[in-house]
Scaffold this motif. Structure first.
Motif, short mmCIF file in Angstrom:
data_model
loop_
_atom_site.label_atom_id
_atom_site.label_comp_id
_atom_site.label_asym_id
_atom_site.label_seq_id
_atom_site.Cartn_x
_atom_site.Cartn_y
_atom_site.Cartn_z
N GLY A 1 0.82 -1.20 0.00
CA GLY A 1 0.00 0.00 0.00
C GLY A 1 0.85 1.25 0.00
N ASN A 2 0.33 2.31 -0.63
CA ASN A 2 1.08 3.57 -0.73
C ASN A 2 0.77 4.48 0.46
OD1 ASN A 2 2.98 5.16 -2.04
ND2 ASN A 2 1.41 6.34 -3.11
N PHE A 3 0.70 3.90 1.64
CA PHE A 3 0.51 4.64 2.89
C PHE A 3 1.02 3.75 4.01
CE2 PHE A 3 -3.40 2.59 1.48
CZ PHE A 3 -3.64 1.70 2.51
N GLY A 4 1.10 4.30 5.20
CA GLY A 4 1.68 3.52 6.28
C GLY A 4 3.19 3.41 6.12
N VAL A 5 3.80 2.49 6.85
CA VAL A 5 5.25 2.34 6.83
C VAL A 5 5.61 0.88 6.54
CG1 VAL A 5 7.40 2.66 8.11
CG2 VAL A 5 5.46 4.19 8.53
N PRO A 6 5.87 0.54 5.28
CA PRO A 6 6.35 -0.81 4.97
C PRO A 6 7.72 -1.04 5.62
CG PRO A 6 5.62 0.35 2.99
CD PRO A 6 5.70 1.36 4.08
N GLN A 7 7.96 -2.24 6.10
CA GLN A 7 9.22 -2.54 6.79
C GLN A 7 10.29 -2.97 5.79
OE1 GLN A 7 9.50 -1.95 10.15
NE2 GLN A 7 7.44 -1.14 9.86
N TYR A 8 10.69 -2.03 4.92
CA TYR A 8 11.69 -2.35 3.90
C TYR A 8 12.94 -2.92 4.54
CZ TYR A 8 9.11 -0.09 0.12
OH TYR A 8 8.16 0.22 -0.83
N GLY A 9 13.41 -4.03 3.97
CA GLY A 9 14.61 -4.68 4.48
C GLY A 9 14.36 -5.62 5.64
N GLY A 10 13.12 -5.72 6.13
CA GLY A 10 12.83 -6.54 7.30
C GLY A 10 11.69 -7.51 7.09
N THR A 11 11.32 -8.18 8.15
CA THR A 11 10.22 -9.14 8.13
C THR A 11 9.33 -8.90 9.34
OG1 THR A 11 11.47 -10.80 9.37
CG2 THR A 11 11.61 -10.90 6.96
N LEU A 12 8.12 -9.42 9.27
CA LEU A 12 7.17 -9.31 10.37
C LEU A 12 6.37 -10.60 10.44
CD1 LEU A 12 6.08 -7.36 12.55
CD2 LEU A 12 4.39 -6.58 10.88
N VAL A 13 6.38 -11.23 11.61
CA VAL A 13 5.68 -12.49 11.81
C VAL A 13 4.46 -12.23 12.69
CG1 VAL A 13 5.83 -14.84 12.73
CG2 VAL A 13 7.81 -13.79 11.61
N GLY A 14 3.32 -12.83 12.32
CA GLY A 14 2.11 -12.61 13.10
C GLY A 14 1.05 -13.66 12.84
N THR A 15 -0.07 -13.50 13.54
CA THR A 15 -1.23 -14.38 13.41
C THR A 15 -2.35 -13.62 12.73
OG1 THR A 15 -0.62 -15.55 15.43
CG2 THR A 15 -2.88 -15.81 14.65
N VAL A 16 -2.99 -14.24 11.73
CA VAL A 16 -4.05 -13.59 10.96
C VAL A 16 -5.39 -13.74 11.69
CG1 VAL A 16 -5.24 -13.47 8.75
CG2 VAL A 16 -2.80 -14.04 8.83
N VAL A 17 -6.12 -12.63 11.79
CA VAL A 17 -7.43 -12.61 12.44
C VAL A 17 -8.44 -11.99 11.48
CG1 VAL A 17 -8.82 -11.66 14.33
CG2 VAL A 17 -6.49 -12.48 14.77
N TYR A 18 -9.60 -12.65 11.33
CA TYR A 18 -10.69 -12.11 10.51
C TYR A 18 -11.84 -11.79 11.45
CZ TYR A 18 -14.18 -11.78 6.75
OH TYR A 18 -15.16 -11.34 5.88
N PRO A 19 -12.20 -10.50 11.60
CA PRO A 19 -13.20 -10.14 12.62
C PRO A 19 -14.59 -10.69 12.30
CG PRO A 19 -12.74 -8.28 11.18
CD PRO A 19 -11.76 -9.34 10.80
N LYS A 20 -15.33 -10.97 13.35
CA LYS A 20 -16.70 -11.45 13.18
C LYS A 20 -17.64 -10.32 12.84
CE LYS A 20 -16.11 -15.40 16.28
NZ LYS A 20 -16.61 -16.11 17.51
N ALA A 21 -17.28 -9.12 13.21
CA ALA A 21 -18.09 -7.94 12.89
C ALA A 21 -17.19 -6.86 12.30
CB ALA A 21 -18.77 -7.42 14.16
N ASN A 22 -17.81 -5.92 11.58
CA ASN A 22 -17.04 -4.83 10.95
C ASN A 22 -15.94 -5.40 10.06
OD1 ASN A 22 -16.42 -2.11 10.45
ND2 ASN A 22 -15.00 -2.00 12.18
N GLN A 23 -16.31 -6.37 9.24
CA GLN A 23 -15.33 -7.09 8.43
C GLN A 23 -14.71 -6.24 7.32
OE1 GLN A 23 -17.70 -10.51 7.32
NE2 GLN A 23 -17.09 -11.67 9.15
N GLY A 24 -15.30 -5.12 7.02
CA GLY A 24 -14.71 -4.20 6.05
C GLY A 24 -13.86 -3.14 6.71
N ALA A 25 -13.88 -3.08 8.06
CA ALA A 25 -13.09 -2.12 8.84
C ALA A 25 -13.37 -0.68 8.46
CB ALA A 25 -11.60 -2.44 8.72
N CYS A 26 -14.60 -0.40 8.03
CA CYS A 26 -14.95 0.98 7.67
C CYS A 26 -15.40 1.79 8.89
CB CYS A 26 -16.07 0.97 6.62
SG CYS A 26 -15.49 0.39 4.99
N LYS A 27 -15.61 1.12 10.01
CA LYS A 27 -15.98 1.79 11.25
C LYS A 27 -14.95 1.48 12.32
CE LYS A 27 -20.95 1.44 10.25
NZ LYS A 27 -22.25 0.94 10.74
#
Length: 622
Positions: free
Chosen positions: A47-73
């Motif tokens: 994405g052309n916003f935020g801060v991509p971690q150029y040169g690095g990695t990021l490990v995490g767990t994926v979560v899909y919300p039960k509500a507000n699944q479009g994250a517009c609110k």
């Protein structure tokens, strides 16, 4: 009539044909490590916003919300938090595309505690670049506060992730930006595509704020030869059918060849687009002149000072104010004006023509269609135009172990060598380590200290291998001092390894034990000899007052020794007398022969000698 800025931009893009250009979507790697059913490596668009971690990695767990699944609110209204618990992995929030701007989704995810956001596409199509909103929507204050990385993933991957999560499986993922930017050597080449217009809203404000904040770091990197920077400016051309129109005349120079949108978005007042084009040209020419004089970094000073001293709002956006700034920097104004040329002539301007040609992508770069655009090592940067984020991206463009010190500061990267020495070899006594901190992580590499090269795997073993190697922790060899004596298993030459000195035995590294020459009958075994072992050696004495000869391992009586000594002296004296007599005889013989030859030569001048021939001819007078 007020004309919207976005319409002006789109009009020129459409008219010039740039909408048909080749836009490259910058990507990074996404690796699903579990569950087994979807395990693998996938692509995602940065994405052309935020801060991509150029040169690095990021490990995490994926979560899909039960509500507000479009994250517009905001997730506050749903009492949902994605903040990771102590010891837990960061949360990657998976949301659906649509219904609101990408940036709003990222902002809501960040406020809820997510470490990154994954936007699943809602249709099967090639990946696109998620960008910030235009025009009035760009005024949202949250845009510049987004710091988490974002990525757009394909619909098929999104469906697979949702299915696994709904089935109760834990989805672990690794976001990898290490190869998002090329890092071939010790110098980074980067371009900044910008605009001198200061009245285009938040994007223009962010550009000048970036230039001001990044100026110091950019100039240091350039002056020390770590980077090669080039500024660029986007212009468009007016189609021939509209060259005589009011719009083209007010927004273009050189008979419609080079154009820019109206700075106030209103053709009826203030400055025109052609004023922006001329100022863009002036900034390019200033860089060219400064670069020719060996000071390309003066561009940063000029752009910063011009924005402060010559703002559009104060009606100082003109040549008079620009010339004052140029003179204050010591740049040759005549050369700058000559470079600008005649902006009213119906001819090509070579500088702006080159800028338009450079907009067309080559190789992996793609066309420059987003303003502003940062290109690092021929790859377009995606993310927030922020000093720290951009500096991280530039640092990611250096080959490992060649980064300048600024890339290894605490606010840019984490020094992995500070924790457990990075798992590398170290010699705590000599304060030596094989751990080298780099922007992309640590490397275990045996060091070179004061010309002494250490060889080994860098993880478990490093050994000095050149002359003077014993100066560093005794070359890693055994060494001990006892009874006033010091012995070492290190040999100070170009040899490798350790070897116990004479009188010791062992591996030479951890230990060397004294050899008991007396007990093992290695010395002092002659009749009448008495052996006593010492540390690293032995002592041997003879009974009856005899003398011990270590070289021959034997005892000699003092009387015999004396007789032998006087005999040797007489032999030497007689030898010297004989040599002197022989030398004198030879000397007398050579002198006599020399005198005889001289006397014969003198006598031959006055009388014939017996050994001369008698056939001498006499001449008589007639």
């Amino acid at each position: 009539m007020r004309v919207r800025f976005w319409f002006s931009i789109c009009a020129w893009v459409l008219l010039s044909g740039n909408c048909l250009g080749r836009f490259v979507v910058e990507k990074n790697s996404l690796k699903v490590t579990s569950p087994e059913s979807i395990k693998g490596v996938y692509e995602c668009a940065i994405g052309n916003f935020g801060v991509p971690q150029y040169g690095g990695t990021l490990v995490g767990t994926v979560v899909y919300p039960k509500a507000n699944q479009g994250a517009c609110k905001s997730f506050d209204g749903f009492d949902i938090s994605f903040k990771s618990k102590p010891g837990g992995l960061p949360t990657f929030l998976l949301v659906d595309r649509g219904d609101c701007f990408f940036t709003l989704k990222a902002w809501n995810a960040q406020k809820a505690g997510a470490a990154a956001i994954l936007v699943a596409d809602n249709k099967n199509e090639p990946l696109i670049t998620m960008d910030t909103p235009e025009e009035e929507n760009a005024n949202a204050e949250y845009l510049q506060n987004i710091t988490i990385p974002s990525a757009l993933i394909s619909k098929s991957l999104g469906d697979s992730l949702k299915k696994a999560i709904s089935g109760g499986e834990m989805v672990n993922m690794n976001l990898d930006w290490r190869e998002s930017l090329p890092h071939p050597d010790e110098r980074v080449e980067y371009e900044f595509w910008t605009n001198s217009n200061d009245e285009c809203g938040p994007k223009c404000d962010s550009q000048i704020e970036f230039v001001k904040s990044f100026k110091g770091a950019a100039q240091i990197l350039e002056q020390k030869g770590y980077t090669l920077f080039t500024p660029h400016y986007i212009t468009w051309y007016c189609p021939e059918a509209f060259i005589l129109s009011k719009q083209c005349k007010s927004q273009c120079i050189n008979h419609g060849r080079y154009c820019a949108p109206d700075p106030e978005q209103d053709f009826s007042k203030g400055y025109d687009g052609k004023d922006v084009v001329v100022q863009n040209l002036r900034q390019v020419c200033l860089f060219k002149v400064a670069n020719e004089s060996g000071k390309p970094w003066l561009w940063w000073d000029y752009v910063t000072d011009f924005a402060i001293r010559c703002p559009t709002k104060e009606l100082k956006y003109n040549k008079e104010c620009a010339d004052k700034v140029i003179r204050s920097l010591g740049v040759d104004l005549n050369k700058v004006d000559k470079c600008i040329g005649d902006t009213e002539a119906d001819v090509d301007n070579p500088v702006l023509k080159a800028e338009q040609d450079a907009q067309i992508g080559k190789g992996s770069r793609g066309d420059v269609t987003i303003l502003p655009t940062l290109v690092i090592n021929n790859r377009q940067y995606r993310g927030k135009l922020d000093r720290g984020a951009v500096l991280k991206a530039i640092c990611a463009g250096f080959q490992e172990t060649t980064e300048p010190a600024v890339c290894l500061s605490e606010d840019i990267e984490t020094n992995e060598c500070l924790e457990n020495n990075g798992g590398c070899w170290q010699d705590k006594i000599a304060n030596l380590t094989a751990c080298r901190d780099t922007f992309r992580g640590r490397v275990c590499e045996c060091p070179t200290v004061n010309g002494v090269r250490f060889n080994g795997d860098g993880y478990t073993h490093c050994e000095a291998s050149a002359a003077l190697r014993c100066e560093f922790n005794n070359g890693g060899c055994w060494r001990q001092t006892k009874e006033g004596r010091t012995y070492s298993a290190c040999i100070d030459d170009h040899s490798h390894g350790c070897k116990c000195p004479h009188g010791f035995k062992g591996d030479g590294v951890k230990s060397c034990e004294d050899v008991d020459e007396c007990k093992e009958k290695l010395a002092c075994q002659c009749p009448g000899c008495k052996c006593k072992n010492t540390w690293g050696s032995y002592e041997c004495s003879c009974s009856g007052g005899s003398l011990y000869m270590r070289e021959h391992d034997m005892c000699l009586g003092k009387k015999v020794s004396t007789e032998l000594s006087w005999g040797s002296v007489w032999v030497i004296i007689l030898g010297l007398i004989a040599a002197g007599g022989a030398g004198y005889a030879i000397y007398k013989y050579r002198i006599r022969r020399y005198m005889d030859s001289e006397i014969r030569a003198i006598m031959a001048q006055y009388m014939p000698l017996d050994n001369q021939p008698n056939n001498v001819h006499h001449h008589q007078d007639i």
